[in-house]
Design a protein around this motif. Structure first.
Motif, PDB file in Angstrom:
ATOM      1  N   HIS A  49       0.840  -1.211   0.000  1.00 41.39           N
ATOM      2  CA  HIS A  49       0.000   0.000   0.000  1.00 41.39           C
ATOM      3  C   HIS A  49       0.872   1.257   0.000  1.00 41.39           C
ATOM      4  CE1 HIS A  49      -2.619   3.223   1.435  1.00 41.39           C
ATOM      5  NE2 HIS A  49      -1.897   3.318   2.527  1.00 41.39           N
TER       6      HIS A  49
ATOM      7  N   HIS B 217       3.956   7.818   6.274  1.00 42.32           N
ATOM      8  CA  HIS B 217       2.621   7.976   6.859  1.00 42.32           C
ATOM      9  C   HIS B 217       2.106   6.727   7.580  1.00 42.32           C
ATOM     10  CE1 HIS B 217       0.861   5.974   3.331  1.00 42.32           C
ATOM     11  NE2 HIS B 217      -0.309   6.011   3.927  1.00 42.32           N
ATOM     12  N   ASP B 218       2.358   5.552   7.010  1.00 40.37           N
ATOM     13  CA  ASP B 218       1.867   4.317   7.647  1.00 40.37           C
ATOM     14  C   ASP B 218       3.009   3.457   8.192  1.00 40.37           C
ATOM     15  OD1 ASP B 218      -0.871   4.668   7.430  1.00 40.37           O
ATOM     16  OD2 ASP B 218      -1.063   3.546   5.552  1.00 40.37           O
TER      17      ASP B 218
ATOM     18  N   ASP C 275      -3.474   8.557  -0.417  1.00 41.28           N
ATOM     19  CA  ASP C 275      -3.812   7.490   0.520  1.00 41.28           C
ATOM     20  C   ASP C 275      -5.187   6.894   0.180  1.00 41.28           C
ATOM     21  OD1 ASP C 275      -3.303   5.870   2.738  1.00 41.28           O
ATOM     22  OD2 ASP C 275      -4.113   7.323   4.171  1.00 41.28           O
TER      23      ASP C 275
ATOM     24  N   ARG D 181      -6.804  -0.298  -3.245  1.00 39.52           N
ATOM     25  CA  ARG D 181      -7.954  -0.427  -2.352  1.00 39.52           C
ATOM     26  C   ARG D 181      -9.088  -1.052  -3.147  1.00 39.52           C
ATOM     27  NH1 ARG D 181      -7.410   2.264   2.495  1.00 39.52           N
ATOM     28  NH2 ARG D 181      -5.884   3.957   2.605  1.00 39.52           N
TER      29      ARG D 181
HETATM   30 FE   LIG Z   1      -2.103   4.742   4.180  1.00 37.02          FE
END
Ligand SMILES: [Fe+2]
Ligand SMILES: [Fe+2]
Length: 166
Positions: free
Chosen positions: A16, A48-49, A105, A111
């Motif tokens: 991701h 970010h993740d 994102d 997704r």
């Molecule tokens: Fe993310």
């Protein structure tokens, strides 16, 4: 740049993050931003993740702890840090870094919902960034409300910063 050494991510999460970074890179090309600005977007994407799969208790907190860790690790750009810190909530004080990360994102192609609609939104980002940002924020806000989750002040203020006041 790549994932920071302190990242704790599953293989799926890493994939991701790589798709988010790839999308930011594509938009940076299409929008002809300079190398320094591109680098800020990509740093936010990688960070970010980075702690999304660490056991933190509160899943909403992963942006906050990743921003703190990145700052301790030498990231000095306050707008990169606020992009990471608020990427789940939105933030009215964002510059382009936070806005582009928020879009990437949500719009990255891996997704598994509304793929065609999200691909179309992603395609429009370079030419209609602010309109797409409102649309993405609206969809995310609807999701929060439908889920019966609390609405955070950051999210409300972000939304209000995107729409015209009557
Ligand atoms: Fe993310
Ligand atoms: Fe996240």
């Amino acid at each position: 740049m790549s994932l920071p050494a302190w990242a704790q991510v599953s293989p799926e999460r890493r994939a991701h993050i790589e798709r988010v970074v790839a999308l930011l890179n594509r938009w940076a090309d299409a929008m002809h931003v300079d190398a320094k600005e591109r680098d800020r977007w990509l740093r936010a994407g990688w960070l970010h993740d980075a702690l999304r799969d660490a056991s933190l208790g509160d899943p909403l907190g992963h942006g906050i702890v990743a921003a703190s860790r990145a700052a301790a690790d030498g990231e000095r750009d306050q707008d990169v840090l606020s992009a990471v810190r608020y990427h789940t909530l939105g933030f009215s004080g964002w510059d382009d870094v936070g806005r582009m990360l928020y879009l990437a994102d949500y719009l990255e192609p891996g997704r598994d919902f509304e793929s065609a609609e999200r691909a179309e939104l992603a395609r429009r980002v370079p030419t209609e960034r602010d309109a797409v940002l409102r649309e993405v924020a609206r969809r995310r806000l609807e999701w929060v409300l439908r889920s019966g989750w609390p609405l955070f002040d950051e999210t409300k203020d972000f939304w209000n910063s995107l729409v015209e006041r009557p």
